[in-house]
Design a protein around this motif. Structure first.
Motif, mmCIF file in Angstrom:
data_model
loop_
_atom_site.group_PDB
_atom_site.id
_atom_site.type_symbol
_atom_site.label_atom_id
_atom_site.label_comp_id
_atom_site.label_asym_id
_atom_site.label_seq_id
_atom_site.Cartn_x
_atom_site.Cartn_y
_atom_site.Cartn_z
ATOM 1 N N VAL A 22 -10.090 -19.192 30.298
ATOM 2 C CA VAL A 22 -9.000 -19.320 29.331
ATOM 3 C C VAL A 22 -7.924 -18.315 29.722
ATOM 4 O O VAL A 22 -8.182 -17.118 29.787
ATOM 5 N N SER A 23 -6.711 -18.819 29.971
ATOM 6 C CA SER A 23 -5.631 -17.992 30.494
ATOM 7 C C SER A 23 -4.534 -17.677 29.488
ATOM 8 O O SER A 23 -3.622 -16.917 29.798
ATOM 9 N N GLY A 24 -4.589 -18.282 28.305
ATOM 10 C CA GLY A 24 -3.541 -18.030 27.326
ATOM 11 C C GLY A 24 -3.841 -18.699 25.998
ATOM 12 O O GLY A 24 -4.857 -19.389 25.844
ATOM 13 N N PRO A 25 -2.942 -18.517 25.036
ATOM 14 C CA PRO A 25 -3.168 -19.042 23.687
ATOM 15 C C PRO A 25 -3.335 -20.560 23.618
ATOM 16 O O PRO A 25 -4.140 -21.053 22.836
ATOM 17 N N SER A 26 -2.589 -21.312 24.416
ATOM 18 C CA SER A 26 -2.727 -22.776 24.390
ATOM 19 C C SER A 26 -4.118 -23.199 24.848
ATOM 20 O O SER A 26 -4.745 -24.061 24.227
ATOM 21 N N GLU A 27 -4.592 -22.594 25.927
ATOM 22 C CA GLU A 27 -5.939 -22.904 26.417
ATOM 23 C C GLU A 27 -6.999 -22.431 25.424
ATOM 24 O O GLU A 27 -8.037 -23.075 25.273
ATOM 25 N N ALA A 28 -6.739 -21.318 24.744
ATOM 26 C CA ALA A 28 -7.681 -20.825 23.741
ATOM 27 C C ALA A 28 -7.802 -21.822 22.588
ATOM 28 O O ALA A 28 -8.915 -22.118 22.135
ATOM 29 N N LEU A 29 -6.680 -22.355 22.123
ATOM 30 C CA LEU A 29 -6.720 -23.354 21.051
ATOM 31 C C LEU A 29 -7.488 -24.594 21.486
ATOM 32 O O LEU A 29 -8.279 -25.144 20.719
ATOM 33 N N ALA A 47 -8.165 -16.323 14.916
ATOM 34 C CA ALA A 47 -7.771 -16.564 16.309
ATOM 35 C C ALA A 47 -6.911 -17.817 16.430
ATOM 36 O O ALA A 47 -5.913 -17.821 17.161
ATOM 37 N N ARG A 48 -7.279 -18.860 15.718
ATOM 38 C CA ARG A 48 -6.440 -20.074 15.746
ATOM 39 C C ARG A 48 -5.042 -19.772 15.242
ATOM 40 O O ARG A 48 -4.046 -20.195 15.832
ATOM 41 N N SER A 49 -4.959 -19.031 14.159
ATOM 42 C CA SER A 49 -3.664 -18.692 13.563
ATOM 43 C C SER A 49 -2.822 -17.814 14.492
ATOM 44 O O SER A 49 -1.632 -18.070 14.707
ATOM 45 N N VAL A 50 -3.434 -16.785 15.055
ATOM 46 C CA VAL A 50 -2.693 -15.859 15.918
ATOM 47 C C VAL A 50 -2.311 -16.531 17.234
ATOM 48 O O VAL A 50 -1.228 -16.274 17.767
ATOM 49 N N CYS A 51 -3.145 -17.401 17.758
ATOM 50 C CA CYS A 51 -2.780 -18.129 18.980
ATOM 51 C C CYS A 51 -1.570 -19.027 18.724
ATOM 52 O O CYS A 51 -0.641 -19.083 19.542
ATOM 53 N N ARG A 52 -1.557 -19.706 17.595
ATOM 54 C CA ARG A 52 -0.381 -20.531 17.243
ATOM 55 C C ARG A 52 0.858 -19.655 17.093
ATOM 56 O O ARG A 52 1.949 -20.024 17.529
ATOM 57 N N ALA A 53 0.704 -18.498 16.459
ATOM 58 C CA ALA A 53 1.829 -17.580 16.269
ATOM 59 C C ALA A 53 2.342 -17.058 17.614
ATOM 60 O O ALA A 53 3.548 -16.899 17.802
ATOM 61 N N ALA A 54 1.447 -16.816 18.554
ATOM 62 C CA ALA A 54 1.865 -16.356 19.881
ATOM 63 C C ALA A 54 2.651 -17.447 20.603
ATOM 64 O O ALA A 54 3.668 -17.170 21.257
#
Length: 80
Positions: A22-29, A47-54
């Protein structure tokens, strides 16, 4: 949608010795939506919320990375 990357990708171990980098927020989601085990607690939600915010530019990519790591620990996933 912005495609941002973390300074240091995370390699996650899943069942049957499968791994996902996983290299970034999009891949994490994507990982949380499609590969995550049933252990989904408060860090998973955060984590879902903060990844979207990033992705939207409201949080830093590194903040998303840190909370994603907390969600991994909560789900008993290991990094490799």
């Amino acid at each position: 949608m912005r495609h941002i990357r973390w300074s240091n990708p995370i390699e996650i171990g899943f069942a049957q010795d499968s791994f996902q980098t996983v290299s970034g927020p999009s891949e994490a989601l994507n990982c949380m939506a499609n590969l995550w085990p049933d252990r989904r607690g408060p860090f998973y939600v955060a984590a879902r919320s903060v990844c979207r915010a990033a992705i939207d530019g409201r949080k830093s990519a590194e903040e998303a990375r840190e909370i994603f790591i907390s969600a991994m620990r909560e789900a008993h996933l290991k990094t490799h």
